[in-house]
Design an enzyme around this catalytic site. Structure first.
Site, short mmCIF file in Angstrom:
data_model
loop_
_atom_site.label_atom_id
_atom_site.label_comp_id
_atom_site.label_asym_id
_atom_site.label_seq_id
_atom_site.Cartn_x
_atom_site.Cartn_y
_atom_site.Cartn_z
N TRP A 174 0.92 -1.45 -0.28
CA TRP A 174 0.27 0.06 0.25
C TRP A 174 0.17 1.53 -0.38
CZ3 TRP A 174 -4.30 -0.54 4.43
CH2 TRP A 174 -5.05 -2.07 4.25
N ARG A 205 1.74 9.05 -7.41
CA ARG A 205 1.42 9.66 -8.09
C ARG A 205 0.23 9.54 -9.52
NH1 ARG A 205 6.10 13.30 -9.79
NH2 ARG A 205 5.99 13.08 -11.93
N ALA A 238 0.98 4.58 4.47
CA ALA A 238 1.49 4.80 2.79
C ALA A 238 2.30 5.36 2.93
CB ALA A 238 0.78 5.00 2.22
N GLU A 268 6.62 19.46 -8.06
CA GLU A 268 7.22 18.43 -6.67
C GLU A 268 7.61 19.02 -5.38
OE1 GLU A 268 7.64 15.49 -7.83
OE2 GLU A 268 8.49 15.24 -9.86
#
Length: 488
Positions: free
Chosen positions: A167, A171, A220, A279
């Site tokens: 998990w 993006r 995650a 970013e």
């Protein structure tokens, strides 16, 4: 420590509302830059998280929560969203959040519990019924290559032999009504599992879950080492299993309370252009798109009136610092403690865009000289998976609170001798670090530095000692007296 895990994204949103951490926006907002610009301003102020109820050209009833784990305007509890996400008391200070989270790798894993049905199955769409362009998907930054459907949801994939379920947050860009472009970095877990599917020449099933328990989103972002299953580790953190349901078109299992689940397979051949994207280092590299595997969509299930999370990465602070940065510091703190290094706290200053790690030293436990200790700390940090992300380590005495940027800057400026900086070459690095050149990005190697800011040990004679000239150096009784009478 009073653990109160929030077992769904919906419950998280409700609790944020109770603490005045949300502002509902009912007027129509454009998904094209306007929504993200509002989110960016919410981070910068900071303000409560914007909850968009009415997004242009989107299916009515679909909502978006921006800045899900942004910093809070609450002066007393600036980290309230992080604390709530981890199920910890809202008044937990930043270094204690890192301390608590540093114990995550040591929990006893509890496997998820498979249930027959869950909230994420309230609405089911298959194949031609799906149109992802009708979701409130934002065009996030000026210069982005497209609209990003995933910035704070989790991707679930499983190794072909079923032994490893990963998990992670990665993006994903919208490509069409039933296609997406997903970033798969070879060195990351997602990339390792994708490679295993390529080796057997089968398309990799995936599930993209938008709007999961806040604790799941936090884990995650955690650089756990080895092929561990985040779903079992989060169960261990909660002390009870998390409920999962089967997907419609694969045998992957997803958190039952997910707001939206998008299922499908990742193509082995078809590549589509992805990026650029603003970013976490704070830059959008315009013109830097690259081919990535096409994610084909076979099913979408969702709760009634689902809420999608949106994180707008960029100049700090946003979820890269509050989720990932805190997890990296926690993971490194766990390792340094296990190696017996005399450290007090680790923290990644939010303002550093995950490019600095501050480590404070418990001087009472120090067995070696300052230079050797700074070297040992740097060595240990850069050898870890979490440390591969951080290019600069600042080593300080523990009179400094590593989460107080004013103290960190003061100590770095006044205690660091330029000749005491240690450079380490050819260190593993995430290719997203801000200043890397093309060669460093390709090879994922760069030069890293350790800033030794430790004060000389017992260098002063009794009659010549250094005292910090600040409010906190006055006697405690006097300080308390002044604070009590301040209003007068």
């Amino acid at each position: 420590m009073g653990m109160k895990p929030l077992k769904s994204f919906r419950e998280y949103v409700e609790v944020l509302e109770e603490y005045n951490e949300i502002v509902s926006i009912n007027q129509e907002i454009d998904w094209d830059l306007e929504m993200s610009a509002i989110i960016r301003r919410a981070y910068d102020l900071p303000s409560p998280a914007p909850l968009f109820k009415n997004i242009k050209d989107s299916t009515p009833g679909f909502e978006v929560l921006g800045a899900p784990v942004g910093m809070s305007p609450n002066r007393e509890h600036p980290f309230i969203r992080v604390a709530l996400s981890l199920g910890l008391p809202i008044n937990t200070p930043a270094p204690e959040l890192v301390e608590a989270w540093s114990h995550l790798p040591d929990v006893n894993p509890i496997p998820p519990r498979l249930v027959a049905n869950g909230e994420c199955k309230e609405n089911k769409l298959l194949n031609e019924e799906i149109d992802l362009t009708k979701l409130p998907v934002p065009f996030i930054h000026v210069g982005d290559g497209g609209r990003y459907i995933n910035t704070y949801g989790i991707l679930i994939v499983r190794a072909p032999d079923g032994s490893w379920v990963n998990w992670s947050i990665s993006r994903v860009m919208l490509d069409g009504p039933r296609t997406m472009a997903g970033v798969i970095i070879p060195s990351q877990d997602l990339g390792k599992i994708y490679r295993q599917w390529k080796e057997i020449d089968k398309e990799m099933p995936y599930a993209l879950c938008l709007g999961v328990d806040p604790g799941i989103a936090m884990i995650a972002g955690y650089p756990l080492s080895g092929d561990v299953n985040e779903g079992e580790i989060i169960g261990g953190w909660y002390g009870e299993p998390i409920e999962v349901v089967k997907c419609e078109t694969s045998d992957l299992e997803v958190p039952a309370t997910s707001e939206i689940v998008i299922e499908g397979t990742v193509s082995l051949e078809e590549m589509i252009s992805e990026g650029p994207f603003g970013e976490y280092a704070g830059y959008t590299l315009v013109g830097h798109e690259k081919p990535v595997p096409r994610f084909n969509v076979t099913a979408m299930t969702h709760r009634n009136n689902p809420i999608m999370p949106v994180s707008v990465t960029g100049v700090p602070s946003e979820e890269s610092s509050t989720n990932w940065g805190i997890a990296i510091a926690a993971s490194i703190q766990n390792t340094l403690r296990k190696q017996g290094l005399p450290i007090k706290e680790c923290f990644i200053p939010l303002e550093s865009a995950v490019h600095w790690l501050v480590v404070t030293v418990d001087r009472s436990q120090q067995k070696v000289g300052n230079e050797q200790l700074a070297h040992e700390i740097g060595d240990a940090v850069f050898a870890t998976r979490a440390g591969s992300y951080v290019p600069k380590v600042i080593v300080l005495d523990d009179d400094i609170n590593p989460s107080n940027i004013n103290q960190v800057v003061w100590a770095l400026a006044t205690r660091h001798r330029p000749d005491k900086r240690e450079i380490m070459v050819d260190q593993k690095v995430l290719p997203l670090v801000g200043y890397l050149d093309e060669k460093e990005k390709r090879e994922a190697l760069t030069t890293k530095a350790i800033y030794n800011c430790l004060l000389p040990l017992n260098s002063c004679s009794e009659d010549k000692q250094t005292i910090e000239a600040s409010f906190r150096s006055y006697p405690e009784k006097l300080r308390n007296h002044i604070i009590k009478n301040w209003e007068k």
